[in-house]
Scaffold this motif. Structure first.
Motif, PDB file in Angstrom:
ATOM      1  N   UNK A 154       0.830  -1.207   0.000  1.00 52.19           N
ATOM      2  CA  UNK A 154       0.000   0.000   0.000  1.00 52.19           C
ATOM      3  C   UNK A 154       0.866   1.259   0.000  1.00 52.19           C
ATOM      4  N   UNK A 155       1.946   1.253   0.777  1.00 52.33           N
ATOM      5  CA  UNK A 155       2.856   2.403   0.800  1.00 52.33           C
ATOM      6  C   UNK A 155       3.449   2.644  -0.595  1.00 52.33           C
ATOM      7  N   UNK A 156       3.844   1.561  -1.245  1.00 53.23           N
ATOM      8  CA  UNK A 156       4.447   1.693  -2.576  1.00 53.23           C
ATOM      9  C   UNK A 156       3.459   2.295  -3.570  1.00 53.23           C
ATOM     10  N   UNK A 157       2.223   1.825  -3.517  1.00 53.72           N
ATOM     11  CA  UNK A 157       1.202   2.330  -4.445  1.00 53.72           C
ATOM     12  C   UNK A 157       0.823   3.774  -4.132  1.00 53.72           C
ATOM     13  N   UNK A 158       0.820   4.131  -2.848  1.00 54.49           N
ATOM     14  CA  UNK A 158       0.371   5.471  -2.454  1.00 54.49           C
ATOM     15  C   UNK A 158       1.455   6.527  -2.601  1.00 54.49           C
ATOM     16  N   UNK A 159       2.713   6.160  -2.285  1.00 52.74           N
ATOM     17  CA  UNK A 159       3.769   7.172  -2.216  1.00 52.74           C
ATOM     18  C   UNK A 159       4.923   6.942  -3.181  1.00 52.74           C
ATOM     19  N   UNK A 160       4.902   5.866  -3.914  1.00 49.44           N
ATOM     20  CA  UNK A 160       5.948   5.623  -4.883  1.00 49.44           C
ATOM     21  C   UNK A 160       7.047   4.707  -4.351  1.00 49.44           C
ATOM     22  N   UNK A 161       7.786   4.121  -5.294  1.00 50.30           N
ATOM     23  CA  UNK A 161       8.801   3.139  -4.954  1.00 50.30           C
ATOM     24  C   UNK A 161       9.944   3.737  -4.130  1.00 50.30           C
ATOM     25  N   UNK A 162      10.400   4.931  -4.499  1.00 52.82           N
ATOM     26  CA  UNK A 162      11.554   5.521  -3.824  1.00 52.82           C
ATOM     27  C   UNK A 162      11.242   5.818  -2.360  1.00 52.82           C
ATOM     28  N   UNK A 163      10.092   6.441  -2.101  1.00 50.24           N
ATOM     29  CA  UNK A 163       9.707   6.761  -0.721  1.00 50.24           C
ATOM     30  C   UNK A 163       9.507   5.490   0.090  1.00 50.24           C
TER      31      UNK A 163
END
Length: 393
Positions: A128-137
């Protein structure tokens, strides 16, 4: 009222306080794992079975390919566990946790919490973090913003099951610290085994033992701020939050300990992101470790207060029959400074300090035997009294 009647009344009051202390503290109570009429027993089995459902196929699929890594992981995990078990045995100084309860905590923490809850929970939240804020973040922050919530609540759920299985044994904050540490130790050991295999896979199966040993060395060096410590604090917080017959509710204190465990865990896992990849990461890790250890000692001191009071009430009647002295009672129930002061007074002109330490250990054994006998005389109690007399020589 005559002097003899007054003494008899005082002795009766001390014996009543002893029985009450044993009943309230749960000291000496046995732990029975198989409880068919207890829903927590069946939930425990379901949680461990669900963990095995994930664990067994995961390791079986690569058992041949990563055989060397698996053997190294099991060996290093056993060494790590042995060191922590020695520490926990030493820290468990009041009423020893039943071995079967410690084993149950280790198993559910290692298999149930890790593979049934934390592994899928971490994967889902990180996605969910990856989808919401992007791979780098997500690469920088997902570990620190996932593990503290998912893993601490997973281990906390396991501890609550144990509390439901052993409500008479787990009654004080100190009980929460010790049983929570066993739960966290299980999580740590099984997680380390998984990390070891992942490290071998990252090197495409080459130098498997070296990869595992490198992972183990890093985890061991940083092992002070580990799952055993986090869960000890979190479980102690749960005892304060829920309250028991031996521990009045302290909601604020409980929430602070639980939040502290998650915050320390989060800062530790986010050290690299917080330092922006600089050498500051080592400063963050050192400060986090120091804060974690200080919090642990604060929790131990807070929890030890109730245990000292129980121990005093259990042993106080032994002053009447001269089994122990007033100085020894203060030494065995006091803090370190009080213990040293009492030891100096009790050993003056009588026994060596080394021998008196053995006497204090025998006095603690007497307290445990008295607890197991419900405060009544028994062969074990008489043996402990005789051993104290023998050590004094």
């Amino acid at each position: 009222m005559s002097t003899a009647e007054i003494d008899q009344t005082a002795e009766s009051a001390e014996l009543a306080r002893r029985r009450e202390a044993i009943a309230v503290s749960g000291w000496g109570a046995p732990f029975r794992f198989v409880q068919p009429h207890n829903a927590c027993f069946w939930m425990y089995l379901v949680l461990v079975a669900a963990g095995l459902w994930t664990l067994v196929p995961m390791f079986a699929a690569t058992a041949v390919v990563y055989a060397e890594a698996n053997v190294a992981a099991i060996g290093t995990a056993a060494v790590f566990a042995a060191v922590f078990l020695f520490f926990l045995h030493h820290a468990d100084r009041w009423e020893h946790t039943p071995g079967r309860l410690a084993l149950a905590a280790f198993v559910v923490g290692g298999i149930g919490s890790t593979y049934a809850i934390a592994l899928p929970g971490n994967t889902a939240l990180m996605s969910l973090y990856t989808k919401a804020f992007g791979q780098a973040w997500a690469q920088d922050w997902k570990a620190g913003l996932t593990a503290p919530f998912v893993e601490e609540t997973a281990k906390g759920a396991a501890f609550l099951l144990l509390l439901g299985l052993a409500p008479v044994v787990i009654r004080t904050v100190y009980d929460g610290l010790i049983v929570g540490a066993y739960t966290g130790l299980g999580f740590q050991v099984f997680e380390d085994a998984l990390y070891g295999q992942n490290s071998a896979a990252a090197h495409f199966g080459t130098d498997q033992a070296q990869s595992v040993l490198a992972t183990f060395a890093m985890r061991a060096v940083t092992g002070i701020a580990s799952h055993a410590l986090y869960t000890a604090l979190f479980a102690a917080g749960l005892i304060y939050l829920i309250g028991t017959s031996a521990q009045p509710r302290r909601v604020g204190r409980g929430l602070l300990l639980m939040l502290a465990a998650m915050l320390i865990h989060g800062v530790w896992d986010s050290a690299s992101a917080l330092s922006a990849g600089t050498a500051l990461v080592f400063v963050i890790m050192i400060v986090t470790t120091v804060v974690a250890v200080v919090l642990l000692f604060v929790a131990l001191r807070l929890g030890g207060g109730r245990e000292r009071a129980f121990l005093h009430d259990v042993l106080a009647p032994e002053l009447t029959n001269a089994t122990i002295t007033e100085a020894e009672l203060r030494a065995v129930t006091g803090h370190r400074r009080e213990r040293r002061s009492a030891l100096r007074r009790s050993t003056r002109g009588r026994t060596s300090r080394h021998r008196e330490k053995h006497v204090l250990r025998a006095i603690r054994d007497l307290a445990q035997d008295l607890s197991r006998s419900g405060g009544q005389d028994s062969p074990d109690v008489e043996h402990s009294r005789a051993e104290i007399a023998r050590l004094r020589g």
